[in-house]
Write a protein that holds these residues in place. Sequence first.
Motif, PDB file in Angstrom:
ATOM      1  N   MET A 428       0.903  -1.283  -0.090  1.00 24.29           N
ATOM      2  CA  MET A 428       0.081   0.055   0.085  1.00 24.29           C
ATOM      3  C   MET A 428       0.821   1.177   0.065  1.00 24.29           C
ATOM      4  SD  MET A 428      -3.078  -1.113   2.738  1.00 24.29           S
ATOM      5  CE  MET A 428      -4.271   0.139   2.164  1.00 24.29           C
ATOM      6  N   MET A 429       2.070   1.088   0.594  1.00 26.64           N
ATOM      7  CA  MET A 429       2.999   2.296   0.676  1.00 26.64           C
ATOM      8  C   MET A 429       3.549   2.713  -0.732  1.00 26.64           C
ATOM      9  SD  MET A 429       6.755   2.702   2.706  1.00 26.64           S
ATOM     10  CE  MET A 429       5.926   1.494   3.907  1.00 26.64           C
ATOM     11  N   LYS A 430       3.553   1.522  -1.371  1.00 24.90           N
ATOM     12  CA  LYS A 430       4.231   1.676  -2.693  1.00 24.90           C
ATOM     13  C   LYS A 430       3.118   2.564  -3.599  1.00 24.90           C
ATOM     14  CE  LYS A 430       7.635  -2.149  -2.619  1.00 24.90           C
ATOM     15  NZ  LYS A 430       7.781  -3.335  -2.740  1.00 24.90           N
ATOM     16  N   TYR A 434      -0.659   5.831   2.344  1.00 24.55           N
ATOM     17  CA  TYR A 434       0.181   5.823   3.463  1.00 24.55           C
ATOM     18  C   TYR A 434      -0.625   5.641   4.630  1.00 24.55           C
ATOM     19  CZ  TYR A 434       3.710   7.941   0.279  1.00 24.55           C
ATOM     20  OH  TYR A 434       4.417   7.989  -0.529  1.00 24.55           O
ATOM     21  N   ASP A 435      -1.850   6.235   4.700  1.00 25.42           N
ATOM     22  CA  ASP A 435      -2.859   5.894   6.009  1.00 25.42           C
ATOM     23  C   ASP A 435      -3.140   4.352   6.099  1.00 25.42           C
ATOM     24  OD1 ASP A 435      -2.593   8.580   6.515  1.00 25.42           O
ATOM     25  OD2 ASP A 435      -4.523   9.209   5.548  1.00 25.42           O
ATOM     26  N   GLY A 436      -3.486   3.873   4.930  1.00 29.13           N
ATOM     27  CA  GLY A 436      -3.903   2.309   4.913  1.00 29.13           C
ATOM     28  C   GLY A 436      -2.671   1.517   5.386  1.00 29.13           C
ATOM     29  N   ALA A 437      -1.413   1.907   5.043  1.00 28.78           N
ATOM     30  CA  ALA A 437      -0.208   1.407   4.968  1.00 28.78           C
ATOM     31  C   ALA A 437      -0.074   1.287   6.639  1.00 28.78           C
ATOM     32  CB  ALA A 437       1.108   1.632   4.298  1.00 28.78           C
ATOM     33  N   LEU A 438      -0.044   2.543   7.139  1.00 32.69           N
ATOM     34  CA  LEU A 438       0.012   2.799   8.534  1.00 32.69           C
ATOM     35  C   LEU A 438      -0.710   1.685   9.432  1.00 32.69           C
ATOM     36  CD1 LEU A 438       1.669   4.090  10.761  1.00 32.69           C
ATOM     37  CD2 LEU A 438       0.167   6.089  10.665  1.00 32.69           C
ATOM     38  N   TYR A 462      11.468  -6.324  11.921  1.00 33.38           N
ATOM     39  CA  TYR A 462      10.793  -6.196  10.648  1.00 33.38           C
ATOM     40  C   TYR A 462       9.739  -4.977  10.963  1.00 33.38           C
ATOM     41  CZ  TYR A 462       8.377  -7.376   6.248  1.00 33.38           C
ATOM     42  OH  TYR A 462       7.758  -7.565   5.041  1.00 33.38           O
ATOM     43  N   LEU A 463       8.800  -5.012  11.791  1.00 37.92           N
ATOM     44  CA  LEU A 463       7.902  -4.236  12.041  1.00 37.92           C
ATOM     45  C   LEU A 463       8.235  -2.946  12.107  1.00 37.92           C
ATOM     46  CD1 LEU A 463       5.465  -6.282  14.181  1.00 37.92           C
ATOM     47  CD2 LEU A 463       4.735  -5.296  12.154  1.00 37.92           C
ATOM     48  N   ASN A 464       9.330  -2.570  13.052  1.00 38.73           N
ATOM     49  CA  ASN A 464      10.025  -1.342  13.111  1.00 38.73           C
ATOM     50  C   ASN A 464      10.620  -0.622  12.053  1.00 38.73           C
ATOM     51  OD1 ASN A 464       9.448  -0.208  16.330  1.00 38.73           O
ATOM     52  ND2 ASN A 464       9.952  -2.444  16.472  1.00 38.73           N
ATOM     53  N   ALA A 465      11.347  -1.716  11.357  1.00 38.22           N
ATOM     54  CA  ALA A 465      11.995  -1.136  10.189  1.00 38.22           C
ATOM     55  C   ALA A 465      10.916  -0.764   8.937  1.00 38.22           C
ATOM     56  CB  ALA A 465      12.820  -2.147   9.436  1.00 38.22           C
ATOM     57  N   SER A 466       9.708  -1.336   8.996  1.00 37.34           N
ATOM     58  CA  SER A 466       8.702  -0.915   7.882  1.00 37.34           C
ATOM     59  C   SER A 466       8.054   0.573   8.556  1.00 37.34           C
ATOM     60  CB  SER A 466       7.705  -1.930   7.916  1.00 37.34           C
ATOM     61  OG  SER A 466       8.511  -3.264   7.308  1.00 37.34           O
ATOM     62  N   LEU A 467       7.957   0.532   9.778  1.00 39.41           N
ATOM     63  CA  LEU A 467       7.265   1.818  10.288  1.00 39.41           C
ATOM     64  C   LEU A 467       8.419   3.155   9.910  1.00 39.41           C
ATOM     65  CD1 LEU A 467       5.804   0.835  13.703  1.00 39.41           C
ATOM     66  CD2 LEU A 467       4.488   1.790  11.964  1.00 39.41           C
ATOM     67  N   GLY A 468       9.694   2.800   9.920  1.00 33.45           N
ATOM     68  CA  GLY A 468      10.699   3.802   9.565  1.00 33.45           C
ATOM     69  C   GLY A 468      10.340   4.039   8.339  1.00 33.45           C
ATOM     70  N   ASP A 469      10.328   3.072   7.358  1.00 33.01           N
ATOM     71  CA  ASP A 469      10.225   3.595   6.044  1.00 33.01           C
ATOM     72  C   ASP A 469       8.778   4.306   5.866  1.00 33.01           C
ATOM     73  OD1 ASP A 469      12.686   2.119   5.252  1.00 33.01           O
ATOM     74  OD2 ASP A 469      11.584   0.342   4.521  1.00 33.01           O
ATOM     75  N   LEU A 470       7.851   3.676   6.488  1.00 35.75           N
ATOM     76  CA  LEU A 470       6.770   4.656   6.159  1.00 35.75           C
ATOM     77  C   LEU A 470       6.659   5.919   6.704  1.00 35.75           C
ATOM     78  CD1 LEU A 470       3.709   4.041   5.415  1.00 35.75           C
ATOM     79  CD2 LEU A 470       3.259   3.392   7.674  1.00 35.75           C
ATOM     80  N   HIS A 471       7.406   6.366   7.812  1.00 35.90           N
ATOM     81  CA  HIS A 471       7.451   7.658   8.310  1.00 35.90           C
ATOM     82  C   HIS A 471       8.204   8.476   7.270  1.00 35.90           C
ATOM     83  CE1 HIS A 471       5.124   7.893  11.809  1.00 35.90           C
ATOM     84  NE2 HIS A 471       5.329   6.675  11.968  1.00 35.90           N
ATOM     85  N   ILE A 472       9.325   7.986   6.731  1.00 31.72           N
ATOM     86  CA  ILE A 472      10.130   8.649   5.640  1.00 31.72           C
ATOM     87  C   ILE A 472       9.243   9.096   4.537  1.00 31.72           C
ATOM     88  CG2 ILE A 472      11.783   8.393   4.014  1.00 31.72           C
ATOM     89  CD1 ILE A 472      12.999   8.964   6.522  1.00 31.72           C
ATOM     90  N   ARG A 473       8.234   8.274   4.090  1.00 27.93           N
ATOM     91  CA  ARG A 473       7.287   8.280   3.132  1.00 27.93           C
ATOM     92  C   ARG A 473       6.328   9.497   3.435  1.00 27.93           C
ATOM     93  NH1 ARG A 473       7.161   4.370  -0.973  1.00 27.93           N
ATOM     94  NH2 ARG A 473       9.015   3.295  -1.407  1.00 27.93           N
ATOM     95  N   ILE A 474       5.653   9.351   4.449  1.00 26.32           N
ATOM     96  CA  ILE A 474       4.473   9.892   5.234  1.00 26.32           C
ATOM     97  C   ILE A 474       4.720  11.273   5.138  1.00 26.32           C
ATOM     98  CG2 ILE A 474       2.548  10.203   6.759  1.00 26.32           C
ATOM     99  CD1 ILE A 474       2.575   7.209   7.283  1.00 26.32           C
ATOM    100  N   ASP A 475       5.574  11.781   6.191  1.00 27.67           N
ATOM    101  CA  ASP A 475       5.774  13.241   6.333  1.00 27.67           C
ATOM    102  C   ASP A 475       7.224  13.456   6.414  1.00 27.67           C
ATOM    103  OD1 ASP A 475       6.684  11.652   8.603  1.00 27.67           O
ATOM    104  OD2 ASP A 475       5.262  12.138   9.965  1.00 27.67           O
TER     105      ASP A 475
END
Length: 755
Positions: A428-430, A434-438, A462-475
Amino acid sequence: MSGMSEGDREDKGPSGNYSVYSIAPVTVQYGPVSYVPAPPEKPPAKRARTDRLKSLVEGVGRFRSLFFDILFILLVAFLAFLAVYLAFSERKLIVEPIKAPAMLTQLGYSGDVAADRLVDAINDVEQAAKVRRNNLDVIPRSRNVEITVPEVGTLFDTSLYYVKKLFSRQDIQIAGEFICSTRECETEGIYLRLRVLGGADATVNMEMIGDSSKTGLEDDYFRSAAIDLLEKIDPYVAAAYYYDRKPDRATTIIRRILRGSQTSEDIALANNLLGVMDLHAGRYTSAIGYFSNAIDIDPGLTEAYSNWGNALLSQHRTDEAIVKYEMAIRLDPEFASAHANIADALMRQGDVDEAIEKYRTAIDIDPDIAYAYANLGDAFARKGDALTAVGDTQNAEVAYAEAFDYFRDAIDIEPALVFAYVSWGNAMMKQGAYDGALKKIEEGLDTATTRDIPNRSGTLAYLNASLGDLHIRIDDDPKTAIRHYREALKFRQDNLQALAGLGDALSSRRRYDEAIKHYQKALEVKKDYVRAAVGLGDAWYHKGKSFHEQAEIAYLQAVEYQEGAFRAHEGLGNIAFSRGNDIEAEARFAEAVRHNVNAVHSHAGIGNVKFRLGYYEDASDAFAKALEINPDVAYIQAGYASANAQLGACDTSIPSFDKATLLSPRSAYIYRDWQATLRKCGREVEIPAALRRWAEASPDSAEPQFLLAQAYLELGVTHAAAQHCRLAVRINPEHTDATMLLAELDESYRQSGPR
């Protein structure tokens, strides 16, 4: 009598045919004449044939009846043999009703209820252990069916019990009771004692129930009891359950198996499990040694071949891994995991379509193999990425939608399959959702922290690394991202996603030396990790021209690892452009676009090359393509504006400069180019408004104030020029140009007065 004697005469019947008297021979004499009847004749041939046919039919009927009787007897005998064989070969564990004191029965825990809870816990542990060869049939006594032979009253189970006991294959019985440790028998002081009877006689004493009784006995209490029981009954299952939860305890159980085992199968399974533990710990060579030992002991142990393949795959020896998986499949064509593992290997090789077919084969064999659904979802997400890269957005959407369906299927089958949530979120992030991915990743985090899952540390990493990637993309929030990446590395120091992500986040904050260390650590873990190689090149590049050689080496390694790594080609294009090699730069940017039509910075790079060569119309087209992909990149808006300014298209150029400064309000070169374009277009009167935006965005910078002073001076507004010049000197007393201009303005003011 016409030459015929009385004895030769025959009478005719009514029809004129001859009839034969069937009477006993008598002699009738009338004086000198006597009559003697003829002897009886044989039946006609027609009656003889009828009798023979009747006899034949009766014989066939008797044969058919005998045949079906024999067939029925054989069938009954076969079914009886099969029932005895299956009953004899299965390992049945019967849980008797567990005695409970009144305090617990008031909470609803009757003997049968407690037995059911224990049975459910044992089954849950076996499922969590994922032991494919489990043959332990666990049932409570209330559900155990006893077979009685009619009219005799002999229990089949009773006879079978003694036969099994003779061959040491008797069923195992679990009996137990809740015991009060205090006279008052309060629920907090009650504990469970279980006794194992039959083959493995033992006792299990649990801890006090404690606070769990306030809301009813928790599942964890029965699960702990189940694991302790399995350590006595089937230690391999207990070890398999603990191998990634409590490796030390698993190792202790395995050593006990190796010391006390009487069968080669147990020893082979123990070696296989030791190999799995080393595999998860990253000790691949040691793991392969254990798998080899297991196969030497039991050449038919398909799991060992498949796990050997996993170890080879972890070492990136993909072709060798596939050979091992195929050996497992030759031994057992219905081994679903081996088919799924081949699909994983094919994904590593980039054969996405072939991998999809293999995942489907695994699912056809075992429709409940949840992780195959999740990996199939990953495959379709990868397919969506590839279609997006070539601009086929319509089919990309279809591929992503199918990926989401498979992720959903995986979670429906196994709600605790955390990586399905994360993979779903990443897909979903790709797509920019982003909201759905989070939401998906947070669901995965909640599952990982509240449920009993295998490989908890790796999963949380794995979860925390993915959250890191997501926060770079989101905001674009590197601070929060850095926190998640560091949290991931607390759980697993070798998590590649976290290492490379942390490098990206640090690099975005211009902490290049720290970023380089994390990229290099990631490449130590996996030397062909493309993301880390590209990130390392970016860090060296941004560190300065004197480090471009190191950047070039990193980019070239990334291209060697993956020819289609478009960001590596893009980086090589930037280096060539900085060296003034426009032909090579354009070729590299074009190669990046060939591998990803949405490589926005490569389109912009082509625009920069064309602009420097003086091909302003081509430059404008290249920048326009980049802006179609992403209109919110400041330097691309500025490049498009500059190219159009050179073409004299002021009405197109000036709005782009305006947007560029809104996107990057502190970017000095954009304001300078905007100012130059306004002069070229004869719109000098608009310069102060543009420069004021810069001054407001950069109150600590003297430069915009100085340029404002110059602009007002050109417009003849000397008092405003002097005012901004004083602000520039106040902000930076060492600004020489501002100091000199202020002195000239003050002198002019003294000589002529204000204008």
